[in-house]
Design a protein around this motif. Structure first.
Motif, PDB file in Angstrom:
ATOM      1  N   ILE A 120       0.852  -1.196   0.000  1.00 16.27           N
ATOM      2  CA  ILE A 120       0.000   0.000   0.000  1.00 16.27           C
ATOM      3  C   ILE A 120       0.888   1.246   0.000  1.00 16.27           C
ATOM      4  N   LEU A 121       0.662   2.069  -1.022  1.00 15.23           N
ATOM      5  CA  LEU A 121       1.453   3.289  -1.164  1.00 15.23           C
ATOM      6  C   LEU A 121       0.565   4.492  -0.897  1.00 15.23           C
ATOM      7  N   GLY A 122       1.117   5.490  -0.212  1.00 15.61           N
ATOM      8  CA  GLY A 122       0.421   6.766  -0.078  1.00 15.61           C
ATOM      9  C   GLY A 122       0.839   7.636  -1.252  1.00 15.61           C
ATOM     10  N   TYR A 123       1.495   8.789  -0.951  1.00 16.34           N
ATOM     11  CA  TYR A 123       1.966   9.647  -2.047  1.00 16.34           C
ATOM     12  C   TYR A 123       3.440   9.390  -2.358  1.00 16.34           C
ATOM     13  N   GLY A 124       4.011   8.377  -1.711  1.00 12.85           N
ATOM     14  CA  GLY A 124       5.388   7.998  -2.044  1.00 12.85           C
ATOM     15  C   GLY A 124       6.432   9.037  -1.648  1.00 12.85           C
ATOM     16  N   THR A 125       6.207   9.759  -0.538  1.00 13.90           N
ATOM     17  CA  THR A 125       7.183  10.793  -0.150  1.00 13.90           C
ATOM     18  C   THR A 125       8.159  10.308   0.915  1.00 13.90           C
ATOM     19  N   ASN A 126       8.047   9.028   1.280  1.00 16.91           N
ATOM     20  CA  ASN A 126       8.951   8.505   2.311  1.00 16.91           C
ATOM     21  C   ASN A 126       9.444   7.110   1.953  1.00 16.91           C
ATOM     22  N   VAL A 127       9.515   6.840   0.636  1.00 13.57           N
ATOM     23  CA  VAL A 127       9.878   5.486   0.205  1.00 13.57           C
ATOM     24  C   VAL A 127      11.018   5.509  -0.810  1.00 13.57           C
TER      25      VAL A 127
ATOM     26  N   GLY B 142     -10.564  10.591   4.425  1.00 21.16           N
ATOM     27  CA  GLY B 142     -10.087   9.317   3.890  1.00 21.16           C
ATOM     28  C   GLY B 142      -8.563   9.313   3.945  1.00 21.16           C
ATOM     29  N   ALA B 143      -7.976   8.104   3.949  1.00 18.26           N
ATOM     30  CA  ALA B 143      -6.522   7.992   4.072  1.00 18.26           C
ATOM     31  C   ALA B 143      -5.794   8.520   2.837  1.00 18.26           C
ATOM     32  N   GLY B 144      -6.520   8.683   1.727  1.00 16.79           N
ATOM     33  CA  GLY B 144      -5.873   9.181   0.514  1.00 16.79           C
ATOM     34  C   GLY B 144      -5.866  10.699   0.422  1.00 16.79           C
TER      35      GLY B 144
ATOM     36  N   ILE C 192       4.718  19.134   5.522  1.00 18.69           N
ATOM     37  CA  ILE C 192       4.981  17.689   5.448  1.00 18.69           C
ATOM     38  C   ILE C 192       4.170  17.152   4.271  1.00 18.69           C
ATOM     39  N   PRO C 193       4.853  16.696   3.214  1.00 20.82           N
ATOM     40  CA  PRO C 193       4.087  16.227   2.058  1.00 20.82           C
ATOM     41  C   PRO C 193       3.491  14.840   2.345  1.00 20.82           C
ATOM     42  N   GLY C 194       2.601  14.405   1.486  1.00 21.34           N
ATOM     43  CA  GLY C 194       2.105  13.032   1.606  1.00 21.34           C
ATOM     44  C   GLY C 194       0.652  12.947   1.998  1.00 21.34           C
TER      45      GLY C 194
ATOM     46  N   VAL D 130      -2.662  11.325   4.317  1.00 25.49           N
ATOM     47  CA  VAL D 130      -2.990  11.112   5.726  1.00 25.49           C
ATOM     48  C   VAL D 130      -2.661   9.664   6.121  1.00 25.49           C
ATOM     49  N   GLY D 131      -2.918   8.718   5.226  1.00 21.73           N
ATOM     50  CA  GLY D 131      -2.602   7.310   5.534  1.00 21.73           C
ATOM     51  C   GLY D 131      -1.121   7.126   5.838  1.00 21.73           C
ATOM     52  N   GLY D 132      -0.275   7.719   5.000  1.00 21.29           N
ATOM     53  CA  GLY D 132       1.180   7.612   5.206  1.00 21.29           C
ATOM     54  C   GLY D 132       1.597   8.307   6.495  1.00 21.29           C
ATOM     55  N   ALA D 133       0.965   9.455   6.771  1.00 20.13           N
ATOM     56  CA  ALA D 133       1.318  10.220   7.976  1.00 20.13           C
ATOM     57  C   ALA D 133       0.962   9.436   9.237  1.00 20.13           C
TER      58      ALA D 133
ATOM     59  N   ALA E  22       3.829  10.873  11.482  1.00 21.09           N
ATOM     60  CA  ALA E  22       4.588  12.020  10.962  1.00 21.09           C
ATOM     61  C   ALA E  22       4.506  13.202  11.918  1.00 21.09           C
ATOM     62  N   GLY E  23       5.505  14.035  11.854  1.00 28.50           N
ATOM     63  CA  GLY E  23       5.485  15.225  12.696  1.00 28.50           C
ATOM     64  C   GLY E  23       6.826  15.910  12.756  1.00 28.50           C
ATOM     65  N   LEU E  24       6.964  16.711  13.810  1.00 31.25           N
ATOM     66  CA  LEU E  24       8.213  17.435  14.034  1.00 31.25           C
ATOM     67  C   LEU E  24       8.914  16.783  15.222  1.00 31.25           C
TER      68      LEU E  24
ATOM     69  N   ALA F 290      13.313  12.192  -0.546  1.00 34.98           N
ATOM     70  CA  ALA F 290      12.258  11.472   0.200  1.00 34.98           C
ATOM     71  C   ALA F 290      12.250  11.908   1.662  1.00 34.98           C
ATOM     72  N   GLY F 291      12.617  13.153   1.903  1.00 33.23           N
ATOM     73  CA  GLY F 291      12.625  13.643   3.285  1.00 33.23           C
ATOM     74  C   GLY F 291      13.823  13.089   4.041  1.00 33.23           C
ATOM     75  N   SER F 292      13.692  13.026   5.350  1.00 32.83           N
ATOM     76  CA  SER F 292      14.815  12.560   6.184  1.00 32.83           C
ATOM     77  C   SER F 292      15.093  11.093   5.897  1.00 32.83           C
TER      78      SER F 292
HETATM   79  C1  LIG Z   1      10.622  17.343   1.507  1.00 35.26           C
HETATM   80  C2  LIG Z   1      10.089  16.374   2.541  1.00 35.26           C
HETATM   81  C3  LIG Z   1       9.930  16.792   3.848  1.00 35.26           C
HETATM   82  C4  LIG Z   1       9.437  15.905   4.820  1.00 35.26           C
HETATM   83  N1  LIG Z   1       9.276  16.342   6.096  1.00 35.26           N
HETATM   84  C5  LIG Z   1       8.777  15.505   7.032  1.00 35.26           C
HETATM   85  C6  LIG Z   1       8.571  15.950   8.373  1.00 35.26           C
HETATM   86  O1  LIG Z   1       8.834  17.086   8.736  1.00 35.26           O
HETATM   87  N2  LIG Z   1       8.071  15.056   9.262  1.00 35.26           N
HETATM   88  C7  LIG Z   1       7.752  13.775   8.908  1.00 35.26           C
HETATM   89  O2  LIG Z   1       7.279  13.011   9.761  1.00 35.26           O
HETATM   90  N3  LIG Z   1       7.936  13.335   7.645  1.00 35.26           N
HETATM   91  C8  LIG Z   1       8.433  14.165   6.700  1.00 35.26           C
HETATM   92  N4  LIG Z   1       8.624  13.717   5.424  1.00 35.26           N
HETATM   93  C9  LIG Z   1       8.370  12.315   5.086  1.00 35.26           C
HETATM   94  C10 LIG Z   1       6.956  12.057   4.528  1.00 35.26           C
HETATM   95  O3  LIG Z   1       6.413  13.202   3.973  1.00 35.26           O
HETATM   96  C11 LIG Z   1       6.020  11.554   5.600  1.00 35.26           C
HETATM   97  O4  LIG Z   1       6.522  10.382   6.161  1.00 35.26           O
HETATM   98  C12 LIG Z   1       4.619  11.305   5.043  1.00 35.26           C
HETATM   99  O5  LIG Z   1       3.738  11.171   6.126  1.00 35.26           O
HETATM  100  C13 LIG Z   1       4.547  10.065   4.154  1.00 35.26           C
HETATM  101  O6  LIG Z   1       3.264  10.036   3.543  1.00 35.26           O
HETATM  102  P1  LIG Z   1       3.046   9.321   2.130  1.00 35.26           P
HETATM  103  O7  LIG Z   1       1.609   9.341   1.826  1.00 35.26           O
HETATM  104  O8  LIG Z   1       3.913   9.921   1.101  1.00 35.26           O
HETATM  105  O9  LIG Z   1       3.506   7.844   2.500  1.00 35.26           O
HETATM  106  P2  LIG Z   1       4.335   6.854   1.569  1.00 35.26           P
HETATM  107  O10 LIG Z   1       5.725   7.383   1.410  1.00 35.26           O
HETATM  108  O11 LIG Z   1       3.589   6.553   0.341  1.00 35.26           O
HETATM  109  O12 LIG Z   1       4.387   5.571   2.481  1.00 35.26           O
HETATM  110  C14 LIG Z   1       5.090   5.591   3.705  1.00 35.26           C
HETATM  111  C15 LIG Z   1       4.683   4.343   4.506  1.00 35.26           C
HETATM  112  O13 LIG Z   1       3.306   4.447   4.870  1.00 35.26           O
HETATM  113  C16 LIG Z   1       2.599   3.285   4.451  1.00 35.26           C
HETATM  114  N5  LIG Z   1       1.249   3.711   4.071  1.00 35.26           N
HETATM  115  C17 LIG Z   1       0.909   4.725   3.242  1.00 35.26           C
HETATM  116  N6  LIG Z   1      -0.437   4.824   3.144  1.00 35.26           N
HETATM  117  C18 LIG Z   1      -0.951   3.830   3.918  1.00 35.26           C
HETATM  118  C19 LIG Z   1      -2.266   3.388   4.219  1.00 35.26           C
HETATM  119  N7  LIG Z   1      -3.358   3.983   3.709  1.00 35.26           N
HETATM  120  N8  LIG Z   1      -2.429   2.317   5.044  1.00 35.26           N
HETATM  121  C20 LIG Z   1      -1.351   1.688   5.577  1.00 35.26           C
HETATM  122  N9  LIG Z   1      -0.066   2.060   5.337  1.00 35.26           N
HETATM  123  C21 LIG Z   1       0.133   3.124   4.518  1.00 35.26           C
HETATM  124  C22 LIG Z   1       3.377   2.762   3.250  1.00 35.26           C
HETATM  125  O14 LIG Z   1       3.138   1.373   3.056  1.00 35.26           O
HETATM  126  C23 LIG Z   1       4.817   3.059   3.688  1.00 35.26           C
HETATM  127  O15 LIG Z   1       5.288   2.038   4.550  1.00 35.26           O
HETATM  128  C24 LIG Z   1       9.105  14.588   4.443  1.00 35.26           C
HETATM  129  C25 LIG Z   1       9.249  14.164   3.110  1.00 35.26           C
HETATM  130  C26 LIG Z   1       9.740  15.055   2.167  1.00 35.26           C
HETATM  131  C27 LIG Z   1       9.876  14.609   0.735  1.00 35.26           C
END
Ligand SMILES: Cc1cc2nc3c(=O)[nH]c(=O)nc-3n(C[C@H](O)[C@H](O)[C@H](O)COP(=O)(O)OP(=O)(O)OC[C@H]3O[C@@H](n4cnc5c(N)ncnc54)[C@H](O)[C@@H]3O)c2cc1C
Length: 294
Positions: A60-67, A98-100, A124-126, A128-131, A136-138, A217-219
């Protein structure tokens, strides 16, 4: 898995992409082909999918900002929640989405409705599901602090989890092998708010300190207790080091940027170099924050 399930999913409104390039679906712009990439529009389609596909057979992928996807891609199905999963509704001090939904849309909607509590998430991009999955946070404020319940599909059954049962910790939840479908936030209703000032200060700080002009992809690593990993990487003299088109950011040591056509292998080589160097120099073992998907 029966091939006919794809037909059923299509009829249920899913968009099914075969041999889809994963680099198109993540902020790093890296990754090979997924056998299938399925966009799921609503809970009926999600339910149908989960009843027919075993939980080990998809990612399951969210917006792919942490992968970080591998160069060889993903042998299996990657799913993403779209359409109805992006909806946001408000009832008093409760916001459901919704998580999307994108975290930034949720924040904007909250602010427009004079609901405060999510300002820390600005920038914080991405989704809600990924967060929620990664809490996610500070440094001092994480998303679990404003969540009431999380709706999750586990073994194709929908359940509602209260925050206290999720064991949230630093960039971690205990939600594994499950799909987060929706989240209830509890926020605070105020008369007028200075949220936009807080948000713009936070975005400005990010613009100055993070390499947002390159795909990333962030940190890469979690901060070890009592340390800033970015500072450790800087002190170790690793900022600016490159392998192929992957580079340890010159601006922020805990970011690796894709300056062109970086491969996952290049990024993994840099990750190994950082881990080895930080262990040798400071006797600290690092843990990755990004999810490395093979
Ligand atoms: C420029 C930049 C700055 C960032 N700053 C921060 C920050 O300050 N703090 C922070 O915490 N993060 C930060 N991030 C990281 C990222 O944005 C967060 O981790 C974000 O919450 C990931 O969301 P996503 O939808 O992109 O998840 P994805 O990268 O798509 O997925 C991350 C994980 O979540 C799981 N997942 C996603 N959706 C679901 C779902 N619906 N159900 C179950 N599992 C799911 C995936 O399987 C994967 O394991 C940053 C990233 C970038 C690129």
């Amino acid at each position: 898995m029966k091939e006919s399930i794809f037909n059923e999913l299509y009829l249920a409104g899913c968009k099914i992409l075969k041999d889809e390039l994963l680099s198109k679906h993540c902020s790093f712009k890296i990754g090979g082909l997924a056998d299938y990439f399925i966009e799921i529009p609503d809970e009926d389609a999600l339910s149908l999918f989960l009843k027919n596909i075993g939980s080990d057979n998809f990612y399951i992928l969210g917006y792919g900002t942490n992968v970080l996807f591998s160069d060889g891609g993903y042998k299996g199905i990657v799913i993403s929640l779209t359409k109805n999963f992006k909806e946001i509704t408000i009832n008093g001090e409760e916001l459901f989405c919704g998580a999307g939904a994108s975290l930034s849309n949720v924040l904007n909607t909250a602010i427009k409705n004079n609901l405060v509590g999510l300002e820390f998430s600005a920038g914080i991009p991405g989704s809600v599901g990924g967060a929620v999955y990664g809490n996610a946070g500070l440094k001092d404020k994480w998303i679990d602090s404003v969540i009431k319940t999380v709706e999750v599909y586990k073994n194709a059954k929908k359940i509602s989890l209260e925050t206290k049962n999720i064991n949230f910790s630093y960039r971690k939840s205990n939600i594994e092998n499950a799909v987060i479908s929706g989240v209830h936030f509890f926020l605070k209703k105020v008369v007028g708010n200075d949220s936009l000032i807080v948000v713009s200060e936070s975005i400005n700080r990010r613009l100055k300190t993070q390499p947002l002009n390159f795909p990333n992809a962030g940190s890469i690593f979690k901060n070890p207790q009592g340390h800033s990993v970015g500072k450790l990487i800087e002190e170790a003299g690793l900022k600016g080091v490159s392998v192929g088109d992957a580079q340890i950011s010159k601006l922020h040591g805990n970011f690796i940027v894709n300056t062109g056509k970086a491969l996952a292998e290049d990024v993994l080589t840099l990750i190994a170099l950082i881990e080895e160097t930080i262990y040798k120099e400071f006797n600290i073992k690092l843990e990755t924050e990004i999810k490395i998907i093979k």
